[in-house]
Design a protein around this motif. Structure first.
Motif, short mmCIF file in Angstrom:
data_model
loop_
_atom_site.label_atom_id
_atom_site.label_comp_id
_atom_site.label_asym_id
_atom_site.label_seq_id
_atom_site.Cartn_x
_atom_site.Cartn_y
_atom_site.Cartn_z
N ALA A 457 32.41 67.73 18.63
CA ALA A 457 32.79 66.38 19.08
C ALA A 457 31.56 65.53 19.42
O ALA A 457 31.70 64.37 19.81
N GLY A 458 30.36 66.11 19.30
CA GLY A 458 29.13 65.35 19.52
C GLY A 458 28.47 65.56 20.86
O GLY A 458 27.44 64.95 21.16
N TRP A 459 29.06 66.42 21.71
CA TRP A 459 28.52 66.58 23.07
C TRP A 459 27.38 67.61 23.11
O TRP A 459 27.49 68.70 22.57
N THR A 460 26.30 67.22 23.79
CA THR A 460 25.14 68.09 24.00
C THR A 460 24.84 68.14 25.49
O THR A 460 24.93 67.12 26.18
N PHE A 461 24.48 69.32 25.96
CA PHE A 461 24.11 69.45 27.37
C PHE A 461 22.59 69.54 27.47
O PHE A 461 21.95 70.35 26.78
N PHE A 462 22.00 68.69 28.33
CA PHE A 462 20.56 68.71 28.58
C PHE A 462 20.30 69.52 29.84
O PHE A 462 20.78 69.18 30.93
N LEU A 463 19.58 70.61 29.68
CA LEU A 463 19.35 71.55 30.78
C LEU A 463 18.55 70.92 31.92
O LEU A 463 17.75 70.01 31.70
N PRO A 464 18.75 71.42 33.14
CA PRO A 464 17.90 70.99 34.26
C PRO A 464 16.44 71.26 33.91
O PRO A 464 16.11 72.22 33.20
N GLU A 465 15.54 70.42 34.44
CA GLU A 465 14.12 70.53 34.08
C GLU A 465 13.25 70.38 35.32
O GLU A 465 13.42 69.45 36.10
N PRO A 466 12.31 71.30 35.53
CA PRO A 466 11.40 71.17 36.68
C PRO A 466 10.38 70.08 36.44
O PRO A 466 9.91 69.89 35.32
N LYS A 467 10.00 69.36 37.51
CA LYS A 467 9.03 68.28 37.36
C LYS A 467 7.60 68.81 37.36
O LYS A 467 6.72 68.25 36.74
N SER A 468 7.34 69.90 38.08
CA SER A 468 5.98 70.42 38.20
C SER A 468 5.95 71.91 37.94
O SER A 468 6.99 72.58 37.86
N LYS A 469 4.72 72.45 37.85
CA LYS A 469 4.57 73.88 37.63
C LYS A 469 5.13 74.70 38.78
O LYS A 469 5.63 75.80 38.60
N ALA A 470 5.03 74.16 40.00
CA ALA A 470 5.51 74.89 41.17
C ALA A 470 7.04 74.95 41.18
O ALA A 470 7.62 75.89 41.70
N ALA A 471 7.68 73.95 40.56
CA ALA A 471 9.14 73.88 40.58
C ALA A 471 9.74 74.70 39.45
O ALA A 471 10.53 74.21 38.66
N GLY A 524 14.83 72.19 45.32
CA GLY A 524 14.61 73.53 44.81
C GLY A 524 15.36 73.82 43.54
O GLY A 524 16.19 73.04 43.06
N SER A 525 15.09 75.00 43.00
CA SER A 525 15.65 75.41 41.71
C SER A 525 17.17 75.54 41.76
O SER A 525 17.72 76.14 42.68
N PRO A 526 17.86 74.98 40.75
CA PRO A 526 19.30 75.22 40.66
C PRO A 526 19.56 76.63 40.14
O PRO A 526 18.65 77.32 39.68
N GLY A 527 20.80 77.06 40.20
CA GLY A 527 21.15 78.36 39.65
C GLY A 527 21.34 78.28 38.15
O GLY A 527 21.23 77.20 37.56
N PRO A 528 21.64 79.40 37.50
CA PRO A 528 21.88 79.39 36.05
C PRO A 528 23.03 78.45 35.71
O PRO A 528 23.96 78.26 36.50
N VAL A 529 22.98 77.86 34.53
CA VAL A 529 24.05 76.98 34.09
C VAL A 529 25.22 77.83 33.60
O VAL A 529 25.12 79.05 33.47
N SER A 530 26.34 77.18 33.30
CA SER A 530 27.50 77.92 32.78
C SER A 530 27.26 78.28 31.32
O SER A 530 26.39 77.72 30.65
N TRP A 531 28.08 79.22 30.82
CA TRP A 531 27.93 79.61 29.43
C TRP A 531 28.20 78.43 28.49
O TRP A 531 27.54 78.26 27.48
N VAL A 532 29.18 77.61 28.83
CA VAL A 532 29.50 76.46 27.98
C VAL A 532 28.31 75.51 27.94
O VAL A 532 27.92 75.00 26.88
N GLU A 533 27.73 75.25 29.12
CA GLU A 533 26.56 74.36 29.17
C GLU A 533 25.40 74.93 28.36
O GLU A 533 24.74 74.22 27.60
N TRP A 534 25.16 76.23 28.54
CA TRP A 534 24.05 76.87 27.83
C TRP A 534 24.24 76.80 26.31
O TRP A 534 23.32 76.43 25.57
N LEU A 535 25.44 77.10 25.85
CA LEU A 535 25.70 77.12 24.42
C LEU A 535 25.72 75.71 23.81
O LEU A 535 25.52 75.56 22.60
N CYS A 536 25.90 74.71 24.64
CA CYS A 536 25.89 73.33 24.15
C CYS A 536 24.51 72.68 24.27
O CYS A 536 24.33 71.52 23.87
#
Length: 544
Positions: A457-471, A524-536
Motif C-alpha cells: 500500500a506504499g507504507w514505509t517505516f523509518f527507524l528511530p535514529e541516534p543523533k550522536s555516537k553516545a546515543a 535515551g535509547s528506545p526499545g526494539p521496534v515491532s516486527w511489523v515496523e522492522w519488516l516495513c
C-alpha cells in the motif's frame, strides 16, 4: 627591528613611505588612526606567516579561511543599535584596502570568511575592492548574533546551496553525553570543567555551503566561528556538534569531500580543536600538508597574539585530493610588540594593518575525485600543530598510531593506491550493538503478512535514529537525543506516528493518524521496534 623577510614584505605592501617621512627633521602631525596622546607604536612588520602567497598549482582549487575582523560597511542597519551600533563599527578605508590586498595576494578560489557584517556588505566590498577577482558566487547568512557578524563565502566555484542551522540543529546541550572519559583518553586531554548553566545552543551557527565545479567536483564546507573567550565547555560542545554534522554526511557517503574551516578560537591542544583535528571519523588537519615541515612555529601562527587558532580540517575523501606542500599561512602587516591587539578600539593600529587573523590556505586537485580509500596517513601523521600530548590517531584502516611530540617532518601524503583500506565507517544504527532495533527471534507469519500488505500500500517505516555516537542503542542516558520512528506513505506522501490501520480484505485501505514527521527528543535509547515496523523499514526489508 625588522627581519629581512619583513622588509621585503613591507616593500610589497608599500608601507615604508610613512617610515621614510618620519626620518626627516620636520615634526610630524599625528595621523587620524593614532593621536599624539596615545602610546607610540613601532612600524608594521610581518611577524607571522609568510609575506607572499605560495605559487598556485596549475589546475588546483585553492581553499582558504580568513577572519577579516569585523568587516562592516557604512550603511546603517536598524537592527544594530546602542552599544553594538553597526555605524560605530564601520571599517576604515585604509583597513578595507589592506584586507582586499591580502585577499588578492591569497588568490583563493573558495574563500571562507568570518566576522562579516552581512551578504549586502560583502557584495559591496567585493564590487568595490575586489573587482576582477572572479568571485561571482557569494554566500552569507544571518546567524542572529548580537554583534551583527556572520560567516560567509566568496567563490569562483558555483554554490549549489548555503544554509545556517536552526531549531533542534542549533542545540548543543545533548553533546555533553559525548564528553566521556574514554574519549578524553583517546584525545589525550581533559574536558573543560562545567561551570554555571549548561550551554544550550551555538553562539553562531556554522555556515554550511555546498559547491560544485563545472567539471562536477563536489565540495562541502562548514565555515565555523566557535565561541571566543574563557568558554572552553561551550566550544567543546559546539565542536562535537559540528563533528556530528560531518559524521552524518560521511555515513551517507564515506567519500564525501568535506572541510571544517574557520576560527576555532582554540589552540591545537584544546579539546575543542582536537575533537575535529583528531576525530574518529577520520578527519585530518590540513597542517599535515604544510609547505615547509622544518619551518619555525611562527610560520604557521594564525593570530596576532602569537596563537594558532584558525584551522582547515578535511574528511578522508578531501584529504585524498589534497596537494602535498600546499598548506600555508599568509602573513599580513602587524603592528610591533608594543601594540596590544586587545585594545585596538582605544589605540588603533597604523595604516596598512588588515586584521588580527591571517589567511590560511590549502590546495585541492579536482580533476580526479579520489575515494577516501586513496588517502593513507603515513609515518608521523601530524606532529600535529605543536601537540605536546601524543594521542592515538586513527589511520585509514581505523587503527591507532602514536603522534610524535617533537617537531619532526610529517610524511603524511595522499596516495593513489586504490587497494588501500577504506576508512573505518560508522556502523548503522541497526548494527550498533546487540540491543539494536531488530526484534529478537523470528517474525510471526501474521506480522509478515501484515507488513507485506502495508508495503504494497506504499507504507514505509523509518527507524528511530541516534543523533550522536553516545546515543547508541542500549544507552538509556536520558541526556542522549534520538529521532523517533515514523511512518510515511511513499505513494501519497501521508505521514503517521502510529502504525496505519486498515483491512484490505474488507476493502478498507490503510490509514495513518496524519501526524507530521516528529522532532528530535531527549530521553535515551528506545526499545526494539515491532516486527511489523522492522519488516516495513528499508533495513528490515533488506535483512528479513
Amino acid at each position: 627591528m625588522l627581519r629581512s623577510t619583513a622588509v621585503s614584505a613591507l616593500l610589497a605592501f608599500g608601507i615604508l613611505v610613512s617610515g621614510a617621512a618620519a626620518q626627516t627633521s620636520k615634526p610630524q602631525s599625528p595621523s587620524k588612526s593614532q593621536s599624539s596622546s596615545q602610546p607610540k607604536i613601532k612600524p608594521l612588520e610581518i611577524s607571522y606567516g609568510i609575506p607572499k602567497a605560495r605559487p598556485k598549482t596549475k589546475g588546483a582549487l585553492r581553499l582558504a579561511t580568513y577572519n577579516a575582523e569585523n568587516l562592516f560597511d557604512q550603511k546603517d542597519d536598524p537592527n544594530q543599535s546602542g552599544e553594538y551600533d553597526d555605524l560605530k563599527e564601520a571599517t576604515s578605508e585604509a583597513r578595507l584596502k589592506a584586507v582586499a590586498k591580502a585577499i588578492r595576494e591569497l588568490d583563493a578560489d573558495v574563500l571562507c570568511l568570518e566576522e562579516i557584517e552581512s551578504k549586502e556588505c560583502l557584495e559591496w566590498f567585493r564590487d568595490t575592492y575586489l573587482k576582477g577577482m572572479g568571485y561571482d558566487y557569494v554566500a552569507s547568512e544571518d546567524v542572529s548574533y548580537y554583534r551583527g557578524v556572520e560567516q560567509s563565502v566568496l567563490s569562483r566555484v558555483p554554490i549549489v546551496k548555503a544554509q545556517v542551522f536552526s531549531g533542534e540543529d542549533l542545540v548543543i546541550g545533548d553533546m555533553e553525553s559525548r564528553r566521556t572519559d574514554s574519549e578524553a583518553k583517546r584525545l589525550a586531554g581533559t574536558w573543560a570543567k562545567p561551570e554555571g548553566k549548561m550551554p544550550e545552543k551555538f553562539q553562531r551557527s556554522p555556515l554550511k555551503v555546498d559547491l560544485k565545479t563545472k567539471d562536477g567536483y563536489e565540495l562541502t564546507v562548514f565555515v565555523v566561528h566557535l565561541k571566543a573567550g574563557a568558554f572552553d565547555w561551550q566550544r567543546e560542545l559546539e565542536a562535537l556538534q559540528v563533528e556530528q554534522f560531518v559524521e552524518e554526511m560521511l555515513k551517507k557517503n564515506p567519500d564525501a569531500n568535506v572541510a571544517v574551516l574557520g576560527d576555532y578560537n582554540a589552540q591545537p591542544n584544546a579539546m575543542s580543536a582536537k575533537v575535529l583535528r583528531i576525530s574518529d571519523d577520520g578527519l585530518v588537519s590540513a597542517y599535515d600538508w604544510r609547505f615547509d615541515k622544518k619551518a619555525s612555529r611562527d610560520t604557521y601562527t594564525t593570530h596576532a597574539s602569537g596563537r594558532s587558532i584558525d584551522f582547515i580540517v578535511m574528511s578522508p575523501g578531501l584529504a585524498a585530493d589534497c596537494i602535498d606542500g600546499s598548506y600555508f599561512v599568509l602573513g599580513t602587516p602587524h603592528a610591533g610588540s608594543d601594540w596590544d591587539w586587545r585594545k585596538a578600539d582605544e589605540n588603533p593600529p597604523p595604516n596598512g594593518y588588515a586584521a588580527d587573523h591571517y589567511p590560511v590556505a590549502i590546495e585541492i586537485m579536482t580533476a580526479t575525485d579520489k575515494p577516501a580509500s586513496a588517502f593513507k596517513r603515513a609515518g608521523a601523521p601530524g606532529d600535529a600543530e605543536d601537540e605536546k600530548d601524543a594521542p592515538k590517531r586513527p589511520t585509514s584502516a581505523g587503527k591507532g598510531e602514536e603522534t610524535p611530540a617533537d617537531d619532526k617532518p610529517s610524511d603524511a601524503k595522499p596516495s593513489d593506491d586504490k587497494s588501500s583500506a577504506k576508512p573505518a565507517t560508522k556502523p548503522a544504527a541497526t548494527a550498533a550493538d546487540a540491543s539494536g532495533p531488530r526484534p529478537v527471534g523470528d517474525a510471526p507469519a501474521a506480522d509478515q503478512a501484515l507488513a507485506a500488505e502495508l508495503r504494497a500500500a506504499g507504507w514505509t517505516f523509518f527507524l528511530p535514529e541516534p543523533k550522536s555516537k553516545a546515543a547508541k542503542w542500549g544507552n538509556t542516558d536520558p541526556r542522549t537525543t534520538w529521532f523517533p520512528g515514523f511512518w510515511k506513505n511513499e505513494k501519497t506522501g501521508a505521514m503517521s506516528a502510529s502504525q496505519p490501520k486498515g483491512d484490505p480484505s474488507k476493502g478498507r485501505g490503510f490509514v495513518g493518524d496524519g501526524k507530521e514527521k516528529p522532532k528530535w527528543r531527549d530521553g535515551g535509547s528506545p526499545g526494539p521496534v515491532s516486527w511489523v515496523e522492522w519488516l516495513c523499514s528499508s533495513e528490515g526489508a533488506e535483512k528479513k
